[in-house]
Design a protein around this motif. Sequence first.
Motif, PDB file in Angstrom:
ATOM      1  N   THR A  11     -35.988  43.568  15.129  1.00 33.15           N
ATOM      2  CA  THR A  11     -34.988  42.534  15.357  1.00 33.15           C
ATOM      3  C   THR A  11     -35.527  41.456  16.291  1.00 33.15           C
ATOM      4  O   THR A  11     -36.559  41.630  16.949  1.00 33.15           O
ATOM      5  CB  THR A  11     -33.714  43.135  15.973  1.00 33.15           C
ATOM      6  N   ASN A  52     -33.035  39.936  18.293  1.00 35.46           N
ATOM      7  CA  ASN A  52     -31.792  39.743  19.042  1.00 35.46           C
ATOM      8  C   ASN A  52     -31.763  40.743  20.191  1.00 35.46           C
ATOM      9  O   ASN A  52     -31.859  41.952  19.976  1.00 35.46           O
ATOM     10  CB  ASN A  52     -30.593  39.955  18.105  1.00 35.46           C
ATOM     11  N   THR A 100     -36.320  33.871  22.306  1.00 36.17           N
ATOM     12  CA  THR A 100     -36.778  34.388  21.021  1.00 36.17           C
ATOM     13  C   THR A 100     -37.615  33.331  20.323  1.00 36.17           C
ATOM     14  O   THR A 100     -37.825  32.227  20.834  1.00 36.17           O
ATOM     15  CB  THR A 100     -35.572  34.738  20.125  1.00 36.17           C
TER      16      THR A 100
END
Length: 233
Positions: free
Chosen positions: A121, A123, A178
């Motif tokens: 991921t 997140n 990110t």
Amino acid sequence: MNRYQPQMLLPEIGEAGQEKLTKSKILVVGAGGLGTVVATYLAAMGIGRIGIVDFDAVAETNLHRQFQYTPNNIGEKKATLLAQKISTQNTSILINALSEQLTKENATRLMANYDIVCDCTDNIFARVLIDKQCNAHQLPLVHGAVSDWQGYVTLFHYKNKFHYSHLIEVEDLLRAQTCVDNGISSPICGMIGSIMANEALKIVLNTDTTLDGKLLYINGLTNVFKTLTLKKS
């Protein structure tokens, strides 16, 4: 078994190791830049059952690094598409497409009947949730992350029982940026994803050469590779 002969020549695999791969069940959370690589290699190697969890749909900005998708797939669900792609590559394994967001309410159900989890991921809240669930269910967690030209891979909840919180304090995690913020090099996704798949393979084979208790850092811009030793706080 003929398709697996090249890897079965490895003394660490052989017939017994390939049987372990065939019986193994691995959950890949995230079907993006890392997940496409991890799931593709796991399928090619003959992992018997692969689950793919992702609620997102393909966007045009995904295409430069998420190589299993095409412009014709824009707007379609990633988990379903990736499952279809790797099912075609290896028709003898079972692929489960789980097109839903991982939450506290469904995590136990989605992780049930799997031996290993790969966190692909991007997140931070998903990462923390996956870490907690793997701890609760005693599932080895292959964890990878990428941003700009950099990435790292490590293992949690394996023999040395490291947790995500041992890597960085939660307060720092919640401020982490990110690839959406910093941009991302496509090849670094391939490099980190390949290493993640390799670590999952070694967990199945129970080798003593994993990244358990260590973190492999790669900087693709400067060609720096570092292996760091983790310490529990």
